[in-house]
Design an enzyme around this catalytic site. Structure first.
Site, PDB file in Angstrom:
ATOM      1  N   GLN A   1       1.396  -6.585   5.349  1.00  0.00           N
ATOM      2  CA  GLN A   1       1.730  -6.261   3.980  1.00  0.00           C
ATOM      3  C   GLN A   1       3.082  -6.897   3.641  1.00  0.00           C
ATOM      4  OE1 GLN A   1       0.956  -2.105   3.012  1.00  0.00           O
ATOM      5  NE2 GLN A   1      -0.981  -2.122   4.091  1.00  0.00           N
TER       6      GLN A   1
ATOM      7  N   GLU B   1     -12.581  -2.125   2.114  1.00  0.00           N
ATOM      8  CA  GLU B   1     -13.239  -2.005   3.427  1.00  0.00           C
ATOM      9  C   GLU B   1     -14.320  -0.928   3.443  1.00  0.00           C
ATOM     10  OE1 GLU B   1     -10.193  -1.661   6.489  1.00  0.00           O
ATOM     11  OE2 GLU B   1      -9.626  -3.750   6.208  1.00  0.00           O
TER      12      GLU B   1
ATOM     13  N   GLU C   1       0.853  -1.191   0.000  1.00  0.00           N
ATOM     14  CA  GLU C   1       0.000   0.000   0.000  1.00  0.00           C
ATOM     15  C   GLU C   1       0.889   1.241   0.000  1.00  0.00           C
ATOM     16  OE1 GLU C   1      -2.899  -0.035   3.142  1.00  0.00           O
ATOM     17  OE2 GLU C   1      -3.707   1.926   2.582  1.00  0.00           O
TER      18      GLU C   1
ATOM     19  N   GLU D   1      -6.375  -9.427   3.144  1.00  0.00           N
ATOM     20  CA  GLU D   1      -5.525  -8.848   4.203  1.00  0.00           C
ATOM     21  C   GLU D   1      -5.554  -9.797   5.394  1.00  0.00           C
ATOM     22  OE1 GLU D   1      -5.901  -4.710   5.327  1.00  0.00           O
ATOM     23  OE2 GLU D   1      -6.581  -4.172   3.308  1.00  0.00           O
TER      24      GLU D   1
END
Ligand code: AHR
Length: 497
Positions: A347, A168, A22, A287
């Site tokens: 991540q 989300e 990200e 995730e």
């Protein structure tokens, strides 16, 4: 454990060993990209990081967010770098310079032997921008957006196969947060026109941001009622922590993960039934990780430098017990391999990540690097459906937690790999496996991850403190295999043709 080669859960989709980058903290700037670094290549990418990513083996990387994507204009990230705007990123209170954008990330992913899973912004934007970025990335040429891509240096399409429809969107913290109905409608329209541009792509609809969201369940049901026909996967996100220092309870958390997966499958199938749909939806667990070590530290970082560039955010330093839970989470994905087709360890670099770097300095593997590397390397082919009998324990949040968490896979050559975690902090456990149905097998490697201290970590100066070693191995006698699994350990056991 009892295994039979004909008792299979299903084909393993290698994308369950994916990860996530990200535009957050030092994931991009100082993580994968640092033009002044001694190992940087001609594009400014750190080759020491690329080497670690390649060794980890992540077939897909989700990008560019996360919460970041809900305020992101993808057009800011293309064209001449010196003309790209600097923007405030409201999700993470930082400044995004857009030095690394769509083209740069796609070329990085190629070097890292990975495919891009691209998220479109359904927070502040909608179907129009979503269809345009598909046209830019995937259309061969002869249209406004595809010709602009060619002008920007990519003659061939970027060929992005997997697309997230926002991020989300059930979370009130999300820019452009929506109700399930609002999200379901926009996701449906976005996916529909994205697929009109390129019918070969696959789309992931946002499920709940976590298992314990107040709208969980109703969210999945209501939004899927609107978009079922145009989407291919539902996303799941889940992070665990051990803030109360309850190791037996923490190591059992993947029982919650398993329940979460099974519940979302039920909801998908319920909507399918209600619609009399032929298509089955699968899951993208895009995730997952442990995340709690850095919470306090982040507040200090923002206090010192709100709106800074590449702030050191979410820099969890992972310990040995985190690696054990990650191993059990991977086992859970394998045990649901018939429906979980994508999973991204969130991540990849610096931000809640298996790989850490120092700006201008080294790059090293955190403890959680190892289970993913082993699973990605050996957990290919068919996920077997094991029968496991294990002694159990009770803890505050769970009853009857098996001391042994285990599963097995069989590759195309017929080699079997057993993945097993021993959660017992007191005793080694003798583990036996009935392999008589497999014919002739030989004992292969036994890879072991163990440390006497569950809080042990790896650092730049001590990168090998927690690292895999060869285990003692086991004995195979008449198709019955036995091995000792040391207390608190992650084990990879190979039985080869
Ligand atoms: O991975 C960090 C953040 O966690 C992501 O941006 C968001 O999707 C999730 O809440």
């Amino acid at each position: 454990m009892i295994l039979d080669k004909d008792y299979a859960i299903g084909q393993i989709d290698p994308r369950i060993y994916g990860s996530f980058i990200e535009h957050l903290g030092r994931a991009v700037y100082g993580g994968i990209y640092e033009p002044d670094h001694p190992t940087a290549d001609e594009n400014g990418f750190r080759t020491d990081v690329i080497d670690l990513v390649k060794k980890l083996g992540v077939p897909v990387v989700r990008y560019p967010g996360g919460n970041f994507v809900s305020g992101f204009n993808w057009e800011d990230s293309i064209g001449p770098r010196d003309q790209r705007p600097k923007r405030l990123d409201l999700a993470w209170s930082t400044t995004e310079t857009n030095e690394v954008g769509l083209h740069e990330f796609c070329s990085w992913a190629k070097k890292a032997d990975s495919q891009v899973m691209y998220a479109v912004n359904l927070g502040t934007r909608g179907a129009d921008e979503a269809r345009q970025v598909v046209e830019y990335a995937n259309h061969k040429g002869g249209s406004y957006w595809s010709d602009l891509r060619i002008k920007n240096g990519a003659k061939d399409p970027l060929d992005i196969r997997l697309w997230c429809l926002g991020n989300e969107m059930d979370g009130p913290w999300q820019i452009g947060h929506k109700t399930a109905y609002e999200y379901g409608r926009i996701a449906n329209e976005a996916a529909k026109v994205m697929k009109w541009v390129d019918p070969t792509i696959e789309c992931v609809a946002c499920g709940s941001a976590a298992h314990d969201m107040p709208t969980y369940g109703a969210w999945e049901y209501e939004m899927l009622n609107e978009c079922y026909d145009n989407v291919d996967y539902v996303s799941l996100h889940r992070y665990y922590g051990n803030p109360t220092n309850d190791t037996p309870g923490f190591l059992a958390r993947n029982m919650d993960l398993d329940a979460f997966i099974k519940e979302v499958i039920s909801i998908c199938d319920c909507v399918r039934g209600r619609k009399h749909a032929k298509k089955q939806l699968n899951l993208s667990f895009d995730e997952w990780n442990v995340w709690y070590h850095s919470n306090q530290q982040d507040q200090e970082v923002w206090k010192a430098d709100k709106w800074g560039r590449a702030l050191p955010l979410l820099e969890d330093v992972y310990n040995f017990e985190d690696a054990l839970l990650c191993g059990s989470m991977l086992i859970t994905f394998l045990r649901n391999a018939d429906r979980v087709k994508v999973a991204c360890l969130a991540q990849l670099v610096n931000v809640i990540a298996p790989i850490m770097t120092r700006n201008g300095g080294g790059a090293w593997a955190q403890t959680i690097y190892w289970p993913l590397m082993h699973a990605s390397k050996y957990g290919r082919g068919t996920a077997l459906r094991p029968i496991v009998n294990s002694p159990v324990y009770d803890c505050r949040d769970y009853e009857k937690v098996p001391y042994i968490e285990a599963t097995a896979t069989m590759d195309d050559a017929g080699n079997v790999t057993i993945f097993a975690v021993n959660r017992d902090s007191e005793d080694d456990i003798e583990f036996s496996c009935d392999l008589r149905a497999f014919g002739e097998l030989k004992t292969g490697e036994h890879i072991l991850l163990h440390h006497d201290d569950v809080k042990a970590v790896n650092t730049e100066s001590d990168p090998d403190n927690v690292k895999p070693v060869s285990g003692k191995g086991g004995k195979l006698d008449g198709g019955m295999f036995t091995v000792v699994l040391p207390k608190l350990s992650w084990n990879v056991i190979r039985l080869v043709k």
